[in-house]
Design a protein around this motif. Structure first.
Motif, short mmCIF file in Angstrom:
data_model
loop_
_atom_site.label_atom_id
_atom_site.label_comp_id
_atom_site.label_asym_id
_atom_site.label_seq_id
_atom_site.Cartn_x
_atom_site.Cartn_y
_atom_site.Cartn_z
N ASN A 133 0.82 -1.20 0.00
CA ASN A 133 0.00 0.00 0.00
C ASN A 133 0.85 1.25 0.00
OD1 ASN A 133 -2.72 -1.03 0.23
ND2 ASN A 133 -2.15 -1.71 2.28
N ASN A 134 0.40 2.27 -0.76
CA ASN A 134 0.87 3.63 -0.54
C ASN A 134 0.07 4.15 0.64
OD1 ASN A 134 2.82 4.33 -2.42
ND2 ASN A 134 1.31 4.77 -4.00
N VAL A 135 0.72 4.79 1.59
CA VAL A 135 0.01 5.36 2.73
C VAL A 135 0.31 6.84 2.76
CG1 VAL A 135 -0.35 5.27 5.22
CG2 VAL A 135 0.27 3.19 3.99
N SER A 136 -0.73 7.65 2.56
CA SER A 136 -0.54 9.09 2.53
C SER A 136 -0.48 9.65 3.94
CB SER A 136 -1.69 9.74 1.75
OG SER A 136 -2.88 9.63 2.50
N HIS A 137 -0.26 10.94 4.04
CA HIS A 137 -0.19 11.59 5.35
C HIS A 137 -1.51 11.48 6.10
CE1 HIS A 137 1.19 14.37 8.40
NE2 HIS A 137 0.16 15.16 8.18
N SER A 138 -2.62 11.44 5.34
CA SER A 138 -3.94 11.30 5.97
C SER A 138 -4.31 9.83 6.18
CB SER A 138 -5.01 11.98 5.12
OG SER A 138 -5.10 11.34 3.86
N MET A 139 -3.33 8.93 6.00
CA MET A 139 -3.48 7.49 6.22
C MET A 139 -4.42 6.81 5.24
SD MET A 139 -1.33 6.87 8.54
CE MET A 139 -1.68 5.23 9.08
N ARG A 140 -4.63 7.39 4.06
CA ARG A 140 -5.40 6.71 3.01
C ARG A 140 -4.50 5.66 2.38
NH1 ARG A 140 -10.13 8.91 0.78
NH2 ARG A 140 -9.56 7.92 -1.19
N HIS A 141 -5.04 4.48 2.11
CA HIS A 141 -4.28 3.37 1.54
C HIS A 141 -4.70 3.14 0.10
CE1 HIS A 141 -3.55 2.80 5.76
NE2 HIS A 141 -2.73 1.78 5.53
N THR A 142 -3.74 3.14 -0.81
CA THR A 142 -3.98 2.77 -2.20
C THR A 142 -2.95 1.71 -2.57
OG1 THR A 142 -2.59 4.59 -2.95
CG2 THR A 142 -4.96 4.97 -2.91
N ARG A 143 -3.37 0.75 -3.38
CA ARG A 143 -2.51 -0.36 -3.74
C ARG A 143 -1.37 0.08 -4.65
NH1 ARG A 143 -2.63 -4.34 -0.41
NH2 ARG A 143 -2.13 -5.86 -1.98
N ARG A 144 -0.21 -0.53 -4.49
CA ARG A 144 0.93 -0.27 -5.37
C ARG A 144 1.79 -1.52 -5.42
NH1 ARG A 144 6.04 2.88 -3.60
NH2 ARG A 144 6.70 1.48 -5.23
N LYS A 145 2.82 -1.48 -6.26
CA LYS A 145 3.70 -2.64 -6.39
C LYS A 145 5.14 -2.18 -6.48
CE LYS A 145 2.86 -2.73 -11.30
NZ LYS A 145 2.19 -3.38 -12.39
N TRP A 146 6.02 -3.03 -6.04
CA TRP A 146 7.45 -2.81 -6.12
C TRP A 146 8.02 -3.87 -7.04
CZ3 TRP A 146 4.79 -2.10 -1.63
CH2 TRP A 146 4.97 -0.90 -0.98
N ASP A 147 8.76 -3.44 -8.07
CA ASP A 147 9.41 -4.37 -8.99
C ASP A 147 10.81 -4.68 -8.49
OD1 ASP A 147 7.36 -4.68 -10.85
OD2 ASP A 147 7.95 -2.87 -11.95
N ALA A 148 11.21 -5.93 -8.64
CA ALA A 148 12.58 -6.32 -8.31
C ALA A 148 13.52 -5.73 -9.36
CB ALA A 148 12.71 -7.84 -8.28
N ASN A 149 14.75 -5.48 -8.98
CA ASN A 149 15.74 -4.92 -9.91
C ASN A 149 16.30 -6.07 -10.76
OD1 ASN A 149 17.56 -3.35 -11.23
ND2 ASN A 149 18.69 -2.72 -9.41
N ILE A 150 15.63 -6.34 -11.88
CA ILE A 150 15.97 -7.44 -12.76
C ILE A 150 16.76 -6.90 -13.96
CG2 ILE A 150 15.07 -9.32 -14.16
CD1 ILE A 150 14.47 -9.69 -11.24
N GLN A 151 17.90 -7.51 -14.23
CA GLN A 151 18.74 -7.13 -15.36
C GLN A 151 18.88 -8.32 -16.30
OE1 GLN A 151 19.99 -3.97 -15.52
NE2 GLN A 151 18.97 -3.55 -13.57
N SER A 152 18.92 -8.05 -17.59
CA SER A 152 19.16 -9.10 -18.57
C SER A 152 20.65 -9.14 -18.86
CB SER A 152 18.37 -8.79 -19.85
OG SER A 152 18.57 -9.81 -20.79
N VAL A 153 21.31 -10.23 -18.45
CA VAL A 153 22.77 -10.33 -18.57
C VAL A 153 23.15 -11.64 -19.24
CG1 VAL A 153 23.26 -8.89 -16.56
CG2 VAL A 153 22.97 -11.34 -16.27
N LYS A 154 24.35 -11.67 -19.79
CA LYS A 154 24.90 -12.92 -20.33
C LYS A 154 25.58 -13.66 -19.19
CE LYS A 154 25.85 -11.47 -25.06
NZ LYS A 154 26.91 -11.22 -26.05
N ILE A 155 25.20 -14.93 -19.01
CA ILE A 155 25.79 -15.73 -17.94
C ILE A 155 26.47 -16.96 -18.53
CG2 ILE A 155 24.10 -14.95 -16.25
CD1 ILE A 155 22.78 -17.71 -16.48
N ASP A 156 27.40 -17.51 -17.77
CA ASP A 156 28.09 -18.74 -18.16
C ASP A 156 27.37 -19.88 -17.45
OD1 ASP A 156 29.81 -20.65 -19.01
OD2 ASP A 156 31.56 -19.93 -17.91
#
Length: 63
Positions: free
Chosen positions: A16-39
């Protein structure tokens, strides 16, 4: 595009995003995903990996 680490499975987290007035709205956090070449056992391939796995050495980057 699937934003999920191929090594540890870390992905999107919701909350949730929580504002100063304590209102809750849904949100999401993305993981820091990188496209890399791996062995991967001698073969070089592209993978979507989180930066935590790259930093901790769980993945070997290909040159």
């Amino acid at each position: 595009m699937a934003r999920r680490c191929e090594i540890c499975g870390k992905g999107q987290v919701s909350g949730n995003n929580v504002s100063h007035s304590m209102r809750h709205t849904r949100r999401k956090w993305d993981a820091n995903i990188q496209s890399v070449k791996i062995d991967d056992n001698g073969t070089v391939r592209r993978a979507k990996v989180c930066t935590r796995c790259m930093r901790s050495g769980k993945v070997v980057r290909a040159i």
